[in-house]
Design a protein around this motif. Structure first.
Motif, short mmCIF file in Angstrom:
data_model
loop_
_atom_site.label_atom_id
_atom_site.label_comp_id
_atom_site.label_asym_id
_atom_site.label_seq_id
_atom_site.Cartn_x
_atom_site.Cartn_y
_atom_site.Cartn_z
N TYR A 113 -39.30 -19.91 6.75
CA TYR A 113 -38.10 -19.83 5.92
C TYR A 113 -38.04 -20.92 4.86
N VAL A 114 -38.61 -22.10 5.13
CA VAL A 114 -38.70 -23.11 4.08
C VAL A 114 -39.74 -22.68 3.04
N GLY A 115 -40.89 -22.21 3.52
CA GLY A 115 -41.91 -21.75 2.59
C GLY A 115 -41.43 -20.60 1.73
N ALA A 116 -40.70 -19.67 2.34
CA ALA A 116 -40.17 -18.54 1.57
C ALA A 116 -39.14 -18.99 0.54
N ALA A 117 -38.23 -19.88 0.94
CA ALA A 117 -37.20 -20.34 0.01
C ALA A 117 -37.82 -21.02 -1.20
N ARG A 118 -38.79 -21.88 -0.96
CA ARG A 118 -39.43 -22.59 -2.08
C ARG A 118 -40.22 -21.63 -2.97
N ALA A 119 -40.95 -20.71 -2.35
CA ALA A 119 -41.74 -19.76 -3.14
C ALA A 119 -40.84 -18.81 -3.92
N LEU A 120 -39.73 -18.40 -3.33
CA LEU A 120 -38.81 -17.50 -4.03
C LEU A 120 -38.18 -18.21 -5.23
N LYS A 121 -37.75 -19.45 -5.05
CA LYS A 121 -37.15 -20.18 -6.17
C LYS A 121 -38.16 -20.32 -7.31
N ASP A 122 -39.38 -20.68 -6.98
CA ASP A 122 -40.42 -20.86 -7.99
C ASP A 122 -40.82 -19.52 -8.60
N GLY A 123 -41.18 -18.57 -7.74
CA GLY A 123 -41.69 -17.30 -8.24
C GLY A 123 -40.68 -16.49 -9.01
N LEU A 124 -39.44 -16.48 -8.55
CA LEU A 124 -38.41 -15.72 -9.26
C LEU A 124 -38.07 -16.35 -10.60
N THR A 125 -38.14 -17.68 -10.67
CA THR A 125 -37.94 -18.35 -11.96
C THR A 125 -39.04 -17.95 -12.93
N ARG A 126 -40.28 -17.94 -12.47
CA ARG A 126 -41.40 -17.51 -13.32
C ARG A 126 -41.20 -16.06 -13.78
N ALA A 127 -40.70 -15.22 -12.88
CA ALA A 127 -40.55 -13.80 -13.19
C ALA A 127 -39.34 -13.50 -14.05
N GLY A 128 -38.40 -14.44 -14.15
CA GLY A 128 -37.17 -14.18 -14.89
C GLY A 128 -36.16 -13.37 -14.11
N THR A 129 -36.29 -13.37 -12.78
CA THR A 129 -35.34 -12.66 -11.91
C THR A 129 -34.20 -13.62 -11.58
N ARG A 174 -30.79 -25.03 -1.32
CA ARG A 174 -29.80 -25.93 -1.92
C ARG A 174 -30.44 -27.11 -2.65
N SER A 175 -31.63 -27.51 -2.24
CA SER A 175 -32.23 -28.75 -2.75
C SER A 175 -33.26 -28.45 -3.82
N GLY A 176 -33.69 -29.49 -4.50
CA GLY A 176 -34.74 -29.35 -5.50
C GLY A 176 -34.26 -28.68 -6.77
N THR A 177 -35.18 -28.03 -7.46
CA THR A 177 -34.83 -27.34 -8.70
C THR A 177 -33.89 -26.18 -8.41
N PRO A 178 -32.99 -25.86 -9.33
CA PRO A 178 -31.96 -24.86 -9.03
C PRO A 178 -32.50 -23.47 -8.73
N GLY A 179 -33.47 -22.97 -9.52
CA GLY A 179 -33.96 -21.62 -9.30
C GLY A 179 -32.92 -20.57 -9.65
N PRO A 180 -33.08 -19.35 -9.13
CA PRO A 180 -32.13 -18.28 -9.44
C PRO A 180 -30.78 -18.49 -8.74
N ASP A 181 -29.79 -17.73 -9.17
CA ASP A 181 -28.48 -17.74 -8.52
C ASP A 181 -28.64 -17.07 -7.15
N TRP A 182 -28.48 -17.84 -6.07
CA TRP A 182 -28.77 -17.33 -4.74
C TRP A 182 -27.51 -17.22 -3.88
N VAL A 183 -27.60 -16.36 -2.88
CA VAL A 183 -26.59 -16.23 -1.84
C VAL A 183 -27.32 -16.02 -0.53
N MET A 184 -26.95 -16.78 0.51
CA MET A 184 -27.46 -16.48 1.85
C MET A 184 -26.39 -15.70 2.59
N VAL A 185 -26.77 -14.53 3.08
CA VAL A 185 -25.85 -13.63 3.76
C VAL A 185 -26.01 -13.80 5.27
N LEU A 186 -24.92 -14.13 5.95
CA LEU A 186 -24.93 -14.27 7.41
C LEU A 186 -24.32 -13.03 8.02
#
Length: 224
Positions: A113-129, A174-186
């Motif tokens: 889940y840490v690896g996914a969060a970091r990769a999603l923030k980075d990858g989605l920023t690159r993709a413009g999502t 929550r930490s590091g570079t902002p990345g896309p507008d995110w929501v965690m759904v519980l």
């Protein structure tokens, strides 16, 4: 602290446009399949990302087809690794919204889940999502200010370890570079996957939560 259903204003994504492009990571699991089905039933185009497309070929079949869309099939099935930012960027390019519903019992929850969060923030920023919804776990919800379900003294230790993996993923969002507008759904403790998918698609079509946690077990406040 767990934020719940407090509404804020933002432009709508997909509410007035048939066929919003949504990429779903972890589309082969129970939550992911429900999300694919719900998104297609509302007329959105879906890229379903899984580790092994051969095991989930039905996602691109007639059972998940949904209403007809111009410009191609309603579901595109793709192999991808949610912990690899380059793979995330490749899968997400051209998509307005990403959803992560990943689960892997074969690796530690924190690593996933840490690896996914970091990769999603980075990858989605690159993709413009610009929008990301992450399916979390009910045990992150608070029973009192600063006290989560998983913090109870009698909470089972194996479940606590798994829950703490999700918690670490939330902190990575929550930490590091902002990345896309995110929501965690519980989702609620007794999860209804179809109901959870409806709530996620509602949030996509009528964004009301931003860089926060949406607790589906909490009473709705100003929900449209």
């Amino acid at each position: 602290m767990t934020e719940t259903r407090t509404k804020t204003s933002a432009p709508r994504v997909g509410a007035e446009h048939l066929g919003t492009d949504i990429v779903i990571f972890g589309a082969g699991g129970r939550a992911g399949r429900a999300l694919v089905r719900e998104a297609r039933s509302r007329g959105h185009r879906v890229t379903a990302v899984v580790r092994d497309p051969d095991q989930h070929a039905d996602l691109a079949g007639p059972d998940f087809a949904g209403p007809h869309l111009p410009g191609g099939p309603g579901v595109r099935l793709l192999a991808g690794d949610v912990t690899d930012p380059r793979a995330v960027a490749a899968a997400a390019t051209g998509h307005a919204v990403a959803i992560s519903a990943v689960y892997r019992p074969d690796i530690p929850a924190e690593s996933l889940y840490v690896g996914a969060a970091r990769a999603l923030k980075d990858g989605l920023t690159r993709a413009g999502t610009g929008r990301l919804l992450v399916i979390g776990i009910a045990t992150l919800a608070e029973t009192a200010p600063g006290v989560r379900i998983l913090d109870a003294p009698d909470f089972p230790e194996p479940a606590r370890t798994f829950s703490l993996g999700h918690a670490a993923g939330l902190e990575a969002l929550r930490s590091g570079t902002p990345g896309p507008d995110w929501v965690m759904v519980l989702p609620p403790m007794e999860i209804d996957y179809a109901a959870c998918a409806r709530s996620v698609l509602d949030e996509i079509e009528h964004p009301a939560h931003h860089r926060s946690v949406l607790n589906l077990a909490a009473p709705a406040v100003g929900r449209s």
